[in-house]
Design an enzyme around this catalytic site. Structure first.
Site, mmCIF file in Angstrom:
data_model
loop_
_atom_site.group_PDB
_atom_site.id
_atom_site.type_symbol
_atom_site.label_atom_id
_atom_site.label_comp_id
_atom_site.label_asym_id
_atom_site.label_seq_id
_atom_site.Cartn_x
_atom_site.Cartn_y
_atom_site.Cartn_z
ATOM 1 N N SER A 252 0.842 -1.196 0.000
ATOM 2 C CA SER A 252 0.000 0.000 0.000
ATOM 3 C C SER A 252 0.870 1.236 0.000
ATOM 4 O O SER A 252 1.991 1.226 0.514
ATOM 5 C CB SER A 252 -0.922 -0.008 1.215
ATOM 6 O OG SER A 252 -0.299 0.683 2.272
ATOM 7 N N LYS A 253 0.318 2.311 -0.560
ATOM 8 C CA LYS A 253 1.164 3.475 -0.734
ATOM 9 C C LYS A 253 1.466 4.197 0.573
ATOM 10 O O LYS A 253 2.309 5.069 0.601
ATOM 11 C CB LYS A 253 0.591 4.411 -1.796
ATOM 12 C CG LYS A 253 -0.628 5.176 -1.431
ATOM 13 C CD LYS A 253 -0.941 6.149 -2.565
ATOM 14 C CE LYS A 253 -2.258 6.849 -2.308
ATOM 15 N NZ LYS A 253 -2.727 7.636 -3.418
ATOM 16 N N ARG A 254 0.821 3.797 1.649
ATOM 17 C CA ARG A 254 1.184 4.374 2.953
ATOM 18 C C ARG A 254 2.588 3.927 3.341
ATOM 19 O O ARG A 254 3.327 4.651 3.967
ATOM 20 C CB ARG A 254 0.212 3.904 4.037
ATOM 21 C CG ARG A 254 -0.995 4.792 4.194
ATOM 22 C CD ARG A 254 -1.730 4.474 5.474
ATOM 23 N NE ARG A 254 -1.274 5.297 6.585
ATOM 24 C CZ ARG A 254 -1.046 4.845 7.811
ATOM 25 N NH1 ARG A 254 -1.202 3.583 8.085
ATOM 26 N NH2 ARG A 254 -0.654 5.660 8.765
ATOM 27 N N LYS A 255 2.911 2.693 2.971
ATOM 28 C CA LYS A 255 4.198 2.149 3.412
ATOM 29 C C LYS A 255 5.286 2.268 2.360
ATOM 30 O O LYS A 255 6.447 2.436 2.679
ATOM 31 C CB LYS A 255 4.024 0.664 3.737
ATOM 32 C CG LYS A 255 3.270 0.399 4.988
ATOM 33 C CD LYS A 255 3.501 -1.046 5.407
ATOM 34 C CE LYS A 255 2.645 -1.410 6.596
ATOM 35 N NZ LYS A 255 2.478 -2.851 6.698
#
Ligand code: GLU
Length: 498
Positions: A252-255
């Site tokens: 995911s683009k959060r990580k």
């Protein structure tokens, strides 16, 4: 039968590496069978779809070199290939379902639907439509319509029995019909939802194999039911496992950076990225891990697709990319790639325009401009913190700047300036008070060439990654912080049925 596969991305953000993976599998399968590979843009969610995102999808797929046979830019016999240009079709088919008694008009207000969901949540039940409008008589429906009440069209769902979903790589899955929601097919503004448009288009475009991400498996019963209502043969289904981080969490683009164009901006070669994704889907004989696209097509076999989460292992990608750079390019080829990546004449001219008024010696160019030719910068928490802002505000500035930049449609100096100025407005600060950490995160230094131009030239993907990295160094927001900070800038929820 000619095999026809498709990818059907929605232009609602940056094209994700998961799209590249799904596209590669669809491409290999179609090419191996001498079939056709189609690109369709699913842009019926008009609040979230943007032209910029569609452009980014085309750019990313072109860069990868997965050429499609039919699509919005190349046309084809089953066009148009952009769903917003096909809306009359979906209305016609929704009407057919109404006439057959396989769908019904639903006049429930958003408030009522919310109340039903809340009650179901409180009772620890799965949320679903409760069938309230199913029993309206023809007269009641006509009266409501006459009074101008907005409505959506929902599909009927059998009240008993099971749906059997067959997937090319899974045992048949049985799903009880009563657990399937009475899906909205046509919204109150006359636009279709994904489910109706997807089924109608896959049928009209003569798609024989739907190969897509696992997240769509739960939609399969609704789709199969629609095929049944229309009396159409359903395509074969294959749901691919989602890409994972090495710790097996969802990519995911959060990580981590997940945009295809981030990898382009970082200087990965498209053939290395494709090869890397191919290793997750195509069997390779020992020691023959480097494969070009025709080799992947030749080796492709659905039977070898593993359902275990394929790991997006960046060190492995680095290793492979390094080998491509060293082993597969002669010096001319290498030079050409270097130029294309960061040194084309337009870009150099713009960078020179920014640098010229700011140097005393030409040798100042290196330190001043190196951030344009780098990926992640070597920052320290001290460098980011060294300013007037307290720690929490500093973190908010970086986080909100990143979200605001994410929301930009057309990426240019004006939209970038607006996005960054609004960070100051949201936090009730002067812009000059918040600009320092942005400079440091993006350029690596508190003083550099102008910020908006730098961000524009660096591009969305690298800028986002730098802000993410800077934030990580001083503390990524917790889920609770993120929710609270997003609420600071969130627009009011739009009203409307469906
Ligand atoms: N529009 C869907 C997406 O964005 C397509 C899913 C499918 O392939 O059916 O992924």
């Amino acid at each position: 039968m000619t095999v026809r596969t498709r990818i059907a991305p929605s232009p609602t953000g940056d094209p994700h590496v998961g799209l590249a993976y799904v596209a590669l599998v669809n491409y290999c399968f179609a090419r191996k069978a001498n079939g056709a590979f189609i690109l369709r843009i699913e842009d019926t969610d008009q609040t979230r779809s943007t032209h910029a995102s569609e452009q980014a999808i085309l750019e990313a797929l072109h860069w990868l070199g997965l050429q499609w046979d039919e699509g919005p830019d190349v046309g084809g016999p089953h066009g148009p290939y952009r769903q917003t240009e096909r809306s009359a079709l979906y209305q016609k088919y929704a009407q057919q379902l109404l006439d057959q008694g396989d769908a019904f008009k639903c006049f429930c207000s958003p408030e009522r639907l919310e109340a039903v969901r809340n009650a179901q949540r409180a009772a620890k039940q799965p949320t679903h439509y409760d069938g309230h409008c199913l029993d309206l008589s023809a007269q009641e429906v006509a009266a409501k319509e006459k009074a101008g009440e907005p409505y959506v069209i929902r599909m009927n769902v059998p009240s008993a029995g099971v749906c059997i979903v067959k997937d090319l790589r899974r045992d048949p899955i049985e799903i009880e019909w009563p657990t399937v929601d009475m899906q909205v097919l046509l919204k109150s503004d006359g636009m279709p939802t994904y489910h109706l448009a997807n089924v109608v288009d896959d049928h009209l475009m003569e798609i024989t194999h739907v190969i897509r991400g696992e997240e769509w498996l739960s939609s399969a019963p609704k789709h199969l039911l629609l095929y049944r209502y229309f009396g159409w043969p359903a395509p074969q289904l294959l749901h691919l496992p989602l890409l994972r981080n090495p710790d097996h969490s969802k990519l995911s683009k959060r990580k981590n950076p997940t945009g295809i164009l981030f990898y382009k901006a970082m200087g990965y070669l498209p053939e290395a990225l494709l090869n890397f994704l191919g290793l997750l889907a195509v069997p390779t004989p020992e020691g023959e891990e480097m494969m070009d696209l025709p080799t992947m097509v030749g080796r492709f076999d659905i039977a070898h697709i593993s359902l275990g989460g394929p790991v997006f292992d960046i060190p492995k990608l680095d290793w492979l990319n390094g080998r491509y750079l060293r082993e597969r390019l002669d010096l001319n080829g290498f030079e050409e790639r270097v130029q294309r990546w960061g040194f084309d004449s337009d870009r150099l001219r713009r960078i020179a325009t920014l640098a010229q008024p700011r140097i005393a010696r030409l040798s100042d160019l290196g330190p001043l401009l190196s951030f344009f030719f780098a990926g992640r910068l070597s920052l320290t928490p001290e460098l980011i913190r060294d300013g007037k802002l307290d720690e929490e505000t500093l973190r908010k500035v970086l986080a909100i700047a990143r979200w605001n930049l994410d929301d930009i449609g057309d990426w240019n100096i004006t939209t970038i300036e607006t996005a960054l100025r609004s960070v100051a407005a949201i936090l009730g600060r002067k812009f000059r008070d918040i600009v320092r950490p942005l400079y440091v995160a993006v350029t690596g230094s508190a003083e550099s060439v102008p910020l908006y131009d730098s961000i524009e030239l660096l591009g969305r993907d690298l800028t986002r990654e730098r802000l993410r990295h800077a934030l990580q160094l001083i503390g990524t927001p917790s889920a609770a912080e993120e929710k609270a900070w997003r609420a600071l800038s969130a627009p009011a929820t739009p009203a409307g049925v469906g």
